[in-house]
Design an enzyme around this catalytic site. Structure first.
Site, short mmCIF file in Angstrom:
data_model
loop_
_atom_site.label_atom_id
_atom_site.label_comp_id
_atom_site.label_asym_id
_atom_site.label_seq_id
_atom_site.Cartn_x
_atom_site.Cartn_y
_atom_site.Cartn_z
N GLN A 58 0.81 -1.21 0.00
CA GLN A 58 0.00 0.00 0.00
C GLN A 58 0.85 1.27 0.00
O GLN A 58 2.06 1.23 0.24
CB GLN A 58 -0.91 0.02 1.23
N HIS A 59 0.18 2.37 -0.29
CA HIS A 59 0.68 3.73 -0.07
C HIS A 59 1.71 4.24 -1.07
O HIS A 59 1.86 5.45 -1.22
CB HIS A 59 1.29 3.89 1.33
N ASP A 85 -2.29 -4.88 0.19
CA ASP A 85 -1.80 -6.17 0.67
C ASP A 85 -2.56 -6.70 1.87
O ASP A 85 -2.89 -7.90 1.94
CB ASP A 85 -0.30 -6.13 0.94
#
Length: 474
Positions: free
Chosen positions: A74-75, A235
């Site tokens: 992520q991110h 994830d």
């Protein structure tokens, strides 16, 4: 055999890319492959494509595969120019250079409580929005070129739709709620982007291309060879799908990062910043606590002690709970929860009696896990009903970890068979989109081990004393 519906699931994580090809109906693993990613907290996304290609080849290719889905870290910020080209290396979730930007953005949005109300979470350095603000402040020329922003998993889904050398079409860029909810400019309650926040982040009125959000069982596009691509997921949301988590389950995942997350029917808004109010991959919510330091603490233990992972585990189990008073604050890469991006690791209580390999091994395993005990405690304080704790991730394979975790959590811990649960979750999502129905198919996960141990609350309390005593050290 002839009636099998083959589907592919991908986990493009921080460290590697894993591909599983399964029977969509039964979940049976047919073949799998993997490839490594380069180290570092900023990476050229082209490496993710080459790793995906390598992992697919290692899994025997996609012949016969009827659907594919990608789960991913992520991110991470993938900044795109007007032609869809990557402007600079992607900043990954564990890159903490945007810590000051996070503080500034929370203030600009009205403070932590107001920020949590608007986007579900208090912003920390991991979030995409903070990395974009860092870009706007530190690389103004690059920021001026930004015409689109993608995250790792949706960028890979986008690449899958184009032949090599083909012009990239922003109209084909898609994502899901779980991934978007980690950006800091998306409201998981309304499932809408907050473009007003994104404009503040980048300090621009330009229209920025963002991935369209598609529903969990919908296909967003196809590969050039005609394989439909499901929405994918962040994830942790993919892992929740892979482990078939239900309401009341808290999944503690010990990968590069450590996470504790729960499936919830209702959204959360935590002004303390401990719990991120993410969306899950089914239309529900995924309140989550993330620590930066998990499996790599055990990697460090192998280097410090000059032993293998199994030997470190055996040493830890040979020591008394509490390591004869030795405690570790495992902030080796800074920390996200609590928000101490510049912190470093600290051993406390060291003396001649516990200056030995067994106690050091025990303290390192306990320190890694105590951060996750705090994480589960934070979820409970927000009203999450913790019925079961399920332990997954690379570090969970070590028998010492599950045994010590049961003691620290003070309750039974469930350990499913080792597996690629993010990739499996992506595969299960692809099967859902392919087969239809109100929910993803139920697969047999195999025998789940139940681990119990005598509770050791004194170990957790000593860890918390060290945590609080060092709060202002960095």
């Amino acid at each position: 055999m002839a009636n099998r519906k083959l589907i592919a699931g991908v986990d493009s994580s921080t460290q590697s890319c894993k591909v599983v090809i399964r029977d969509g109906v039964t979940g049976e693993l047919v073949r799998e492959g993997r490839a490594t990613h380069p180290d570092g907290t900023e990476v050229n996304p082209a490496h993710w494509v080459s790793a995906l290609d390598t992992a697919i080849a290692a899994a025997g290719g996609l012949d016969g595969v009827e659907a594919i889905s990608i789960g991913g870290q992520q991110h991470g910020m993938v900044a795109l120019d007007a032609k869809g080209k990557v402007i600079r290396d992607a900043l990954l979730w564990n890159d903490t250079r945007s810590a000051d930007a996070a503080v500034a953005l929370n203030k600009e949005l009205g403070g932590n409580e107001e920020t949590a109300k608007q986007v579900g979470s208090v912003l920390v350095a991991s979030f995409t929005a903070t990395k974009l603000r860092w870009l706007a402040d530190s690389e103004k020329e690059n920021a001026a070129r930004v015409a689109g922003v993608a995250l790792p998993h949706d960028w890979l889904s986008w690449q899958l739709q184009h032949s090599k050398g083909e012009d990239l079409d922003f109209g084909k860029l898609f994502s899901d709620r779980s991934e978007a909810s980690g950006t800091g400019y998306f409201d998981p309650t309304t499932s809408q982007y907050r473009r007003d926040i994104l404009a503040k982040v980048l300090r621009t009125d330009r229209e920025i291309n963002l991935p369209k959000i598609i529903s969990p069982a919908q296909f967003g596009g196809t590969t050039p060879s005609g394989i439909p691509i499901a929405p994918g997921a962040g994830d942790n949301a993919a892992a929740a799908l892979g482990i078939q988590a239900q309401a009341g389950d808290v999944v503690v995942s010990l990968g590069t990062s450590g996470t504790a997350f729960a499936v919830s029917e209702t959204p959360t808004h935590d002004p303390s910043g401990q719990v991120a109010g993410f969306a899950d991959a089914t239309g529900r919510f995924l309140p989550l606590v993330c620590t930066l330091n998990a499996a790599r603490i055990l990697d460090a233990a192998t280097r410090i002690l000059g032993r293998t992972h199994d030997e470190v585990g055996a040493l830890a189990l040979s020591a008394k709970p509490g390591a004869n008073g030795l405690s570790l604050l495992p902030y080796f890469e800074g920390e996200r929860t609590p928000n101490r991006p510049h912190a470093t690791g600290v051993f406390g209580g060291m003396n001649l009696n516990n200056s030995n390999a067994a106690d050091i091994a025990r303290a390192m395993v306990e320190g890694m896990l105590c951060g996750l005990v705090d994480a589960v405690d934070a979820l409970e304080k927000l009203g999450v009903n913790v019925k079961r704790i399920i332990l997954i991730g690379g570090a969970a394979k070590n028998p010492a970890v599950s045994q010590i975790a049961a003691a620290l959590f003070g309750r039974e811990v469930l350990v499913p068979p080792a597996g690629e649960y993010v990739a499996n979750g992506a595969a299960r999502q692809a099967a859902w989109a392919l087969l239809g129905g109100d929910s993803a198919p139920i697969w047999d996960l195999g025998k789940i081990e139940k681990v119990s141990a005598t509770a050791t609350p004194d170990v957790v309390e000593r860890y918390r004393t060290l945590r609080d005593r060092t709060e202002n050290w960095s």
